[in-house]
Design an enzyme around this catalytic site. Sequence first.
Site, PDB file in Angstrom:
ATOM      1  N   PRO A 274       8.705 -32.174  -7.212  1.00 38.61           N
ATOM      2  CA  PRO A 274       7.427 -32.019  -7.838  1.00 38.61           C
ATOM      3  C   PRO A 274       6.462 -31.498  -7.286  1.00 38.61           C
ATOM      4  CG  PRO A 274       8.560 -34.123  -8.489  1.00 38.61           C
ATOM      5  CD  PRO A 274       9.076 -33.398  -7.075  1.00 38.61           C
TER       6      PRO A 274
ATOM      7  N   GLU B 285       6.163 -29.415  -4.654  1.00 44.79           N
ATOM      8  CA  GLU B 285       6.497 -27.931  -4.543  1.00 44.79           C
ATOM      9  C   GLU B 285       6.082 -26.928  -5.779  1.00 44.79           C
ATOM     10  OE1 GLU B 285      10.431 -24.857  -3.457  1.00 44.79           O
ATOM     11  OE2 GLU B 285      10.467 -26.998  -3.163  1.00 44.79           O
TER      12      GLU B 285
ATOM     13  N   GLY C 130      -2.006   4.307 -16.000  1.00 46.74           N
ATOM     14  CA  GLY C 130      -1.259   5.134 -14.871  1.00 46.74           C
ATOM     15  C   GLY C 130      -1.445   4.410 -13.826  1.00 46.74           C
TER      16      GLY C 130
ATOM     17  N   ASN D  11      12.925 -21.175 -14.529  1.00 46.55           N
ATOM     18  CA  ASN D  11      12.211 -21.510 -15.904  1.00 46.55           C
ATOM     19  C   ASN D  11      13.355 -22.200 -16.561  1.00 46.55           C
ATOM     20  OD1 ASN D  11       9.750 -20.992 -14.602  1.00 46.55           O
ATOM     21  ND2 ASN D  11       8.940 -19.560 -16.253  1.00 46.55           N
TER      22      ASN D  11
END
Length: 381
Positions: free
Chosen positions: A242, A244, A342, A368
């Site tokens: 947690p 981390e 660009g 995730n």
Amino acid sequence: MKRAIFEDDHEAFRASVAAFVERSVLPNVEQYAVDKGLPRDYWLGAGKQGLLGLEVPEAFGGAEAGDFRFNAVLAEELSKVNAALPSCTGIHSDIVAPYLVELTTDEQKERWLPRFVTGELLTAIAMTEPSGGSDLAALKTTAVRDGDDWVINGSKTFITNGWSADLVVVAARTSPEKGAKGITLFAVETGMDGFTRGRKLDKVGQNESDTAELFFSDVRVTDAQVIGEVDRGFIAMMERLPQERLSCAVSNVAHAKQILLETIDYAKDRQAFKQPIGSFQHNKFLLAELVTRIESVEAYVDAAVMAHTQRALTAIDAAKVKWLSSQVQNEVLDHCVQLHGGYGFMNEYRVARAWQDARVTKIWAGSNEIMKELIGRDLGL
């Protein structure tokens, strides 16, 4: 929106970190990217500034802050430079520190922590394996008992600080029949026979960090290198993940926020059709959305920082802020690249490098998808 979680001591520390960055980091950061790693001078400088020992007891030279808000301040200020700095520094000072402070013997603390704080002993943590990814319970590196020693065999990959670390916390399987309950943590140090490193990995972004493969071929260690209890390494990792993930979330938001602020300035200055591109309604509305989105996630992460400071952050809430912050970070930076046109695709522009740097945040510290799986299970699904 004014943030409410930081007090005068935290802001004084922020000024100290910012001064270190201005003096020691910014003049050299381009060379870090060329060298694909942070030099020892960076670590010694950070140690001298008192940035590496926030979690370490005063008896061993640390600050013993006992307040994660200081960790958050450090991560935020480093994230303004790039995403690699808080990653490398955080691995040492946020991620490895709790293992060495909370799980070690008095003898181990005396042996490692004073040099850890000064930057003389650089650390890394080796969980991920070539075949494992986010599935830590399936690791294949083994440590077999042989008399009074342990013999470690296996390999790790994607290890931040792996090339330059003096001490690596290695997760190895000690009781195969126990599954996840048969994993132990070992401190493997530079110079041990059989411990070698592969090449510095060629990454899409974060060139300033050294990321390496590690190999263990009959590496012989004693019980003096065991961190914590035998066969309780997986539990130790789960208990500390947690923090981390919260560290990642703090960095994710601060990193995207800094580039967004720079993009707003760009939108005010860049002309198209004889007016600033920020004055076009689409761009103006988009930037309004992005600022609001960043501040909203920042408030959510701040709440998690306070919860962790009060020792109340759950593993599920850490998973939530990790996946949300990385998702928003990547979305915001993608829009920032688009707004630069660009130029946003040119590596000489910070926005281009930030966009590359951020992509991994949806993968590391548990992908995730894994975060959503954890959250979904907690919902009873």
